[in-house]
Design an enzyme around this catalytic site. Structure first.
Site, PDB file in Angstrom:
ATOM      1  CE1 TYR A 172       7.129 101.789  41.149  1.00 37.72           C
ATOM      2  CE2 TYR A 172       7.419 100.100  39.476  1.00 37.72           C
ATOM      3  CZ  TYR A 172       6.631 101.047  40.097  1.00 37.72           C
ATOM      4  OH  TYR A 172       5.342 101.241  39.669  1.00 37.72           O
ATOM      5  CE  LYS A 176       4.485 100.374  43.010  1.00 40.60           C
ATOM      6  NZ  LYS A 176       3.386 101.045  43.727  1.00 40.60           N
TER       7      LYS A 176
END
Length: 303
Positions: A172, A176
């Site tokens: 993640y 990002k």
């Protein structure tokens, strides 16, 4: 309905729950016509969870006098994303802004993360931002080439995890971080077409934060709910509006009523020997540089 986005047509992905829902409702309240996109998956990307979520948000917008239409396309499916843009054109006749918000998590310590989990997270977040944006930009470029003025917006969703990392969220965080850099490149490349690109690093309570930060983000009785998703909606509305045409290439962090702009990577302390370093001597210089730099924000969960 009136407001800062009167007449603007906006796609919001992942708009069936949490932040995306708050954005869609907030944009509609500010006068935008909204394409509410949501595939209907769960927190971990599992299928068959609330497939009607997008339509429920559409119904809520319409009940308040706004205009909206549902889309159920997968944001990481390149051809399907063309259909999301086409939905805006078919129902509302144009497109002015895209809010890339869709995503899910597969929280795992790095030593336990599988290739399948890694690929799934990067697919929905990073590839998802690419697929939707490419088709939106193709439409805007074609409009410009046809002699029509363009005043368009892309809003990307990064995260504090992407800007500084988060323990247990390597995939993640990597996705990002990629989105933050993508935002900078898009802003630079697309300015010539009349397209601004900005990013968000939201601090809000969503289905994804429930997996790691549920206790910290609980609302406190009789206090301002600083983690309410609705707190982010006014910033998104502004960034989608014509009023934000001079703002591009920025990553905004908003927590409750506090808004800040990220500085990103900048050059820090420097030592120049004026000649090639020897491996045996460079350690001292590196330690001096690290000691001289400002203390970085710590990795989330790093203690």
């Amino acid at each position: 309905m009136g407001g800062i986005c009167e007449g603007r047509i906006v796609i919001v992905t992942g708009a069936g729950h949490g932040l995306g829902k708050a954005y869609a409702l907030g944009l509609a309240a500010e006068g935008a016509k909204v394409v509410v996109n949501d595939l209907g998956v769960g927190t971990y990307g599992e299928a068959g969870v609330g497939a009607s979520a997008a339509q429920q948000v559409v119904d809520e917008i319409r009940a308040k006098g706004g205009e909206a239409v549902a889309s159920y396309a997968d944001v990481a499916d390149f051809e399907a994303c063309k259909g999301i843009v086409q939905t805006a054109l078919d129902h509302f006749g144009a497109l002015h802004a895209l809010v890339n918000n869709a995503g899910f998590v597969r929280d795992r310590m790095f030593v336990s993360c599988t290739p399948e989990e890694w690929d799934a997270v990067l697919r929905v977040h990073l590839r998802g931002h690419f697929c939707t944006s490419r088709h939106a930009v193709d439409y805007w470029r074609a409009q410009q080439k046809a002699g029509k003025p363009i005043d368009a917006r892309i809003i990307n969703t990064s995260s504090g995890a992407g800007l500084q990392g988060s323990v247990g969220q390597s995939a993640y965080s990597a996705a990002k971080a990629g989105i933050a850099t993508l935002t900078l490149v898009q802003a630079t490349e697309l300015a010539r077409y009349g397209i601004t690109v900005n990013g968000l690093a939201p601090n809000a309570r969503t289905r994804m934060t429930e997996t790691a930060f549920a206790e910290q983000m609980k609302p406190k009785e009789n206090e301002f709910d600083i983690f309410a998703p609705e707190n982010m909606a006014p910033l998104v509305a502004f960034l989608c509006s014509e009023a934000s045409r001079d703002i591009t290439g920025q990553i905004f962090d908003l927590r409750g009523g506090r808004i800040s702009v990220a500085l990103g990577w900048i050059d820090g302390p420097t030592i120049d020997k004026g000649a090639r370093w020897q491996a045996s001597e460079i350690g001292a210089a590196v330690r001096d540089l690290v000691a001289a730099r400002p203390a970085p924000k710590p990795v989330y969960g790093g203690g």
